[in-house]
Design a protein around this motif. Sequence first.
Motif, PDB file in Angstrom:
ATOM      1  N   ARG A 126       0.834  -1.202   0.000  1.00 35.56           N
ATOM      2  CA  ARG A 126       0.000   0.000   0.000  1.00 35.56           C
ATOM      3  C   ARG A 126       0.873   1.257   0.000  1.00 35.56           C
ATOM      4  NH1 ARG A 126      -4.955  -0.430   1.202  1.00 35.56           N
ATOM      5  NH2 ARG A 126      -4.524  -2.244   2.522  1.00 35.56           N
ATOM      6  N   ILE A 127       1.871   1.271   0.869  1.00 34.03           N
ATOM      7  CA  ILE A 127       2.760   2.433   0.932  1.00 34.03           C
ATOM      8  C   ILE A 127       3.490   2.607  -0.391  1.00 34.03           C
ATOM      9  CG2 ILE A 127       4.838   3.349   2.015  1.00 34.03           C
ATOM     10  CD1 ILE A 127       3.924   2.114   4.641  1.00 34.03           C
ATOM     11  N   SER A 128       4.018   1.505  -0.934  1.00 32.05           N
ATOM     12  CA  SER A 128       4.752   1.577  -2.198  1.00 32.05           C
ATOM     13  C   SER A 128       3.877   2.113  -3.321  1.00 32.05           C
ATOM     14  CB  SER A 128       5.281   0.185  -2.549  1.00 32.05           C
ATOM     15  OG  SER A 128       5.889   0.181  -3.819  1.00 32.05           O
ATOM     16  N   LEU A 131       3.126   5.821  -2.776  1.00 35.78           N
ATOM     17  CA  LEU A 131       4.301   6.649  -3.040  1.00 35.78           C
ATOM     18  C   LEU A 131       4.425   6.947  -4.530  1.00 35.78           C
ATOM     19  CD1 LEU A 131       6.990   5.066  -0.672  1.00 35.78           C
ATOM     20  CD2 LEU A 131       6.082   7.393  -0.532  1.00 35.78           C
ATOM     21  N   LEU A 132       4.266   5.923  -5.350  1.00 34.43           N
ATOM     22  CA  LEU A 132       4.336   6.168  -6.793  1.00 34.43           C
ATOM     23  C   LEU A 132       3.154   7.016  -7.254  1.00 34.43           C
ATOM     24  CD1 LEU A 132       5.487   3.915  -9.596  1.00 34.43           C
ATOM     25  CD2 LEU A 132       3.285   5.033  -9.843  1.00 34.43           C
ATOM     26  N   GLY A 133       1.958   6.711  -6.743  1.00 36.42           N
ATOM     27  CA  GLY A 133       0.777   7.467  -7.160  1.00 36.42           C
ATOM     28  C   GLY A 133       0.885   8.939  -6.825  1.00 36.42           C
ATOM     29  N   THR A 152      12.633   7.600  -3.762  1.00 39.96           N
ATOM     30  CA  THR A 152      13.702   7.212  -2.838  1.00 39.96           C
ATOM     31  C   THR A 152      13.164   6.261  -1.780  1.00 39.96           C
ATOM     32  OG1 THR A 152      14.891   9.293  -3.174  1.00 39.96           O
ATOM     33  CG2 THR A 152      15.385   8.052  -1.168  1.00 39.96           C
ATOM     34  N   GLU A 153      11.992   6.584  -1.213  1.00 37.05           N
ATOM     35  CA  GLU A 153      11.390   5.710  -0.202  1.00 37.05           C
ATOM     36  C   GLU A 153      10.916   4.399  -0.825  1.00 37.05           C
ATOM     37  OE1 GLU A 153      11.528   6.462   3.092  1.00 37.05           O
ATOM     38  OE2 GLU A 153      12.780   8.035   2.206  1.00 37.05           O
ATOM     39  N   ARG A 154      10.418   4.476  -2.032  1.00 35.73           N
ATOM     40  CA  ARG A 154       9.940   3.262  -2.697  1.00 35.73           C
ATOM     41  C   ARG A 154      11.081   2.289  -2.972  1.00 35.73           C
ATOM     42  NH1 ARG A 154       8.311   2.427  -8.226  1.00 35.73           N
ATOM     43  NH2 ARG A 154       6.639   0.884  -8.404  1.00 35.73           N
ATOM     44  N   GLU A 155      12.234   2.799  -3.276  1.00 32.26           N
ATOM     45  CA  GLU A 155      13.386   1.928  -3.499  1.00 32.26           C
ATOM     46  C   GLU A 155      13.765   1.182  -2.220  1.00 32.26           C
ATOM     47  OE1 GLU A 155      15.352   1.004  -6.200  1.00 32.26           O
ATOM     48  OE2 GLU A 155      13.551   1.751  -7.171  1.00 32.26           O
ATOM     49  N   LYS A 156      13.600   1.830  -1.079  1.00 33.24           N
ATOM     50  CA  LYS A 156      13.881   1.154   0.196  1.00 33.24           C
ATOM     51  C   LYS A 156      12.914  -0.016   0.393  1.00 33.24           C
ATOM     52  CE  LYS A 156      15.416   5.520   2.283  1.00 33.24           C
ATOM     53  NZ  LYS A 156      15.096   6.561   3.302  1.00 33.24           N
ATOM     54  N   ILE A 157      11.654   0.191   0.048  1.00 40.03           N
ATOM     55  CA  ILE A 157      10.672  -0.891   0.160  1.00 40.03           C
ATOM     56  C   ILE A 157      11.019  -2.013  -0.806  1.00 40.03           C
ATOM     57  CG2 ILE A 157       8.251  -1.509  -0.200  1.00 40.03           C
ATOM     58  CD1 ILE A 157       7.485   1.255   0.760  1.00 40.03           C
ATOM     59  N   GLU A 283      -3.253   7.749   4.532  1.00 44.43           N
ATOM     60  CA  GLU A 283      -3.268   6.289   4.542  1.00 44.43           C
ATOM     61  C   GLU A 283      -1.867   5.719   4.712  1.00 44.43           C
ATOM     62  OE1 GLU A 283      -5.256   4.261   1.429  1.00 44.43           O
ATOM     63  OE2 GLU A 283      -7.259   4.778   2.151  1.00 44.43           O
ATOM     64  N   MET A 284      -0.858   6.386   4.195  1.00 42.66           N
ATOM     65  CA  MET A 284       0.513   5.921   4.396  1.00 42.66           C
ATOM     66  C   MET A 284       0.881   5.994   5.867  1.00 42.66           C
ATOM     67  SD  MET A 284       2.744   7.072   1.076  1.00 42.66           S
ATOM     68  CE  MET A 284       2.665   8.835   1.362  1.00 42.66           C
ATOM     69  N   ARG A 285       0.419   7.025   6.558  1.00 39.89           N
ATOM     70  CA  ARG A 285       0.686   7.115   7.998  1.00 39.89           C
ATOM     71  C   ARG A 285      -0.027   5.986   8.747  1.00 39.89           C
ATOM     72  NH1 ARG A 285      -0.049  13.090   7.156  1.00 39.89           N
ATOM     73  NH2 ARG A 285       2.020  14.038   7.392  1.00 39.89           N
ATOM     74  N   GLN A 286      -1.260   5.678   8.323  1.00 40.18           N
ATOM     75  CA  GLN A 286      -1.993   4.600   8.973  1.00 40.18           C
ATOM     76  C   GLN A 286      -1.354   3.240   8.674  1.00 40.18           C
ATOM     77  OE1 GLN A 286      -4.403   5.175  11.178  1.00 40.18           O
ATOM     78  NE2 GLN A 286      -4.074   7.359  10.782  1.00 40.18           N
ATOM     79  N   SER A 287      -0.858   3.046   7.466  1.00 39.26           N
ATOM     80  CA  SER A 287      -0.154   1.806   7.142  1.00 39.26           C
ATOM     81  C   SER A 287       1.110   1.671   7.980  1.00 39.26           C
ATOM     82  CB  SER A 287       0.194   1.767   5.649  1.00 39.26           C
ATOM     83  OG  SER A 287      -0.967   1.614   4.861  1.00 39.26           O
TER      84      SER A 287
END
Length: 410
Positions: A126-128, A131-133, A152-157, A283-287
């Motif tokens: 969901r976060i990934s 992030l792209l969206g 950058t954050e998506r690459e970490k995931i 939603e990213m914070r909730q995830s």
Amino acid sequence: MTGQASLVTERIPLGEDLSDAPAGERLIVNVGPSHPSTHGVLQILVELDGETVVKADPVIGYLHRGDEKIAENMHYNQFIPYTDRLDYLAPLANNVAYACAVEKLMGWTVPPRCQVIRVICCELARISSHLLGLGAFAMDCGAVSVFLYTFTEREKIYSLIEELTGARFTTTYTRIGGLARDLPDGWVGRAQAFVDQFGARVDEIDKLLCRNRIFVDRTKDVGVISAADALDYGLTGPNLRASGVDLDLRKKLPYLGYEQYDFEAVVGSAGDCYDRFVVRLEEMRQSRRILQQALSRIPDGPICVDEVRSYLPPKSAVLTKMEELIQHFMIVTEGISAPPGEVYFGAENPKGELGFYIVSKGGGVPHRLKIRAPSFMNLSILPKLLPGHLMADVVAILGSLDFVMGECDR
């Protein structure tokens, strides 16, 4: 509206019936199917009067691959790689949704350890996806820097996903009744390190966009979807909740033990492009909240159901024991022995409700399988939503809907 092409860039009243208006010097423009703003192979035939959209006709099917018919010609486990390619921005979540549907048909409940690991996979997905969206949405509206932050954050995931599944993109990690493998040594600590630092990154994205006057002006009061229209057109996920409808399947119809987690279903009110952005941001914070709880409560135990005749034995046993070798051979050649029946299971995916409807006549292959793709439903509102907006608004509206054509053209 006059019969001449208007040069005034003012929005006409939204929802006004323009079908009988004088044609004048109207212009038909192809938006897509090969254009960054359509986020995939979506074509929209847009009829313009000056800068104002008079009519919009979405054209889909450029990516159609017949996934549903493919599923009806292979064993249940064999179809899992195809689910990666539905919403290819959240393959882990697709795997889980499909596996849960087949497990509902089988009457199986996966062990607690498997449930928690699946929740972790779904929330990372969901976060990934968000992030792209959000990064692409911001870039569509001219805010290029945000895209760099989100990627950058998506690459970490992706690094975590690669270590967990062996692949970054098409994971095929879930199995019917369990998982392909257990967590690697030290993976939980590395995932926790990502979650710990991610909150500050979300706050940075928040500041970059919520205080950006250009972004706010291009998204506030643009692309407004009322709660009634959202329900009428079958919208789900963030697009539905941004219109004020409190429907999150993790809350309303919990699965995988989601009722045990402390988190909020994020609901907006205005239903415009800006609200859809804010809902996904929150939603990213909730995830992140869910991931913190899940990573701290992973129980010991098996990662698969105890079904000797229907679940593949460990590879080490297959290579050393005759019974396990025979069991492996029978399951691979004949598939799991599913009972006759009909089931539907819907999961709260990043794009909305991803549902699988399965009709079984028994045996290892489904008689019929239908996919409820959230992007397909979310795009259905475009002919009603786009007329009355400026051409520049179309790009912002498409970005705010955050669709993926891989599942739309399933």
